[in-house]
Design an enzyme around this catalytic site. Structure first.
Site, PDB file in Angstrom:
ATOM      1  N   ARG A 131       0.817  -1.218   0.000  1.00  0.00           N
ATOM      2  CA  ARG A 131       0.000   0.000   0.000  1.00  0.00           C
ATOM      3  C   ARG A 131       0.846   1.261   0.000  1.00  0.00           C
ATOM      4  NH1 ARG A 131      -2.846  -3.476   3.579  1.00  0.00           N
ATOM      5  NH2 ARG A 131      -1.725  -2.446   5.226  1.00  0.00           N
TER       6      ARG A 131
ATOM      7  N   GLU B  19       7.320 -11.317  14.147  1.00  0.00           N
ATOM      8  CA  GLU B  19       6.930 -11.943  15.411  1.00  0.00           C
ATOM      9  C   GLU B  19       7.337 -13.418  15.437  1.00  0.00           C
ATOM     10  OE1 GLU B  19       2.945 -12.526  18.180  1.00  0.00           O
ATOM     11  OE2 GLU B  19       2.831 -11.340  16.354  1.00  0.00           O
TER      12      GLU B  19
END
Length: 176
Positions: A60, A97
């Site tokens: 984006r 993560e």
């Protein structure tokens, strides 16, 4: 302008996984007046920070950075996920993560004298942005700053980025 932008960013609960509240900017992009206001604001940041190139982060960030670069009269450089750019690239690995990822840019995309403004849609934890700043410096360019449409302040990506920004500004048009 903040109110206009916020009114066009929609919350999508449990996307892309349960417990995540996704910030959908597609309604903002579909509104010509809101998208133009956003583009103008980002182009003004390019000029204010004396950028010579604009980097957009996949995916984006491309949508926001490319028109801002054109509006400011600057070149646009995509930073993509590893393996997506043809030809010689320079890569930067960063931790997620669970695991790691890599971003790349073309080896000839930036020149040593370039001042680069990085643009992305959302600043969350700051991992991709941090990797892009390191990548730009490794390419020999100077980071003029980082600009985002939306900063999720509660995730403290700003705190993670401050050392890597090394004094370059971080501009968020909207902070939640």
């Amino acid at each position: 302008m903040r109110a206009l932008l916020l009114s066009r960013i929609h919350d999508v609960p449990d996307y892309p996984k349960p417990g995540v509240l996704f910030k959908d900017i597609t309604p903002l992009l579909a509104d010509a007046a809101a998208f133009a206001a956003l583009t103008d604001a980002l182009a003004e940041l390019c000029l204010r920070h004396r950028a010579t190139k604009v980097v957009g982060l996949e995916a984006r960030g491309f949508i926001l950075a490319a028109p801002a670069a054109v509006r400011a009269g600057l070149g646009f450089v995509p930073v993509r996920k590893a393996g997506k750019l043809p030809g010689p690239t320079l890569g930067q690995v960063y931790d997620l993560e669970y695991g790691s990822a890599e971003i790349e840019l073309h080896t000839n995309a930036l020149d040593p004298g370039d001042r680069v403004l990085v643009i992305d849609d959302v600043l969350a934890t700051g991992g991709t942005a941090e990797a892009s700043l390191r990548l730009i410096r490794r390419a020999g360019a100077t980071v003029a700053g980082l600009a985002v449409l939306l900063e999720l302040g509660f995730l403290d990506g700003r705190g993670r980025l401050l050392p890597t920004l090394d004094g370059a500004p971080l501009e968020a048009l909207v902070t939640l």
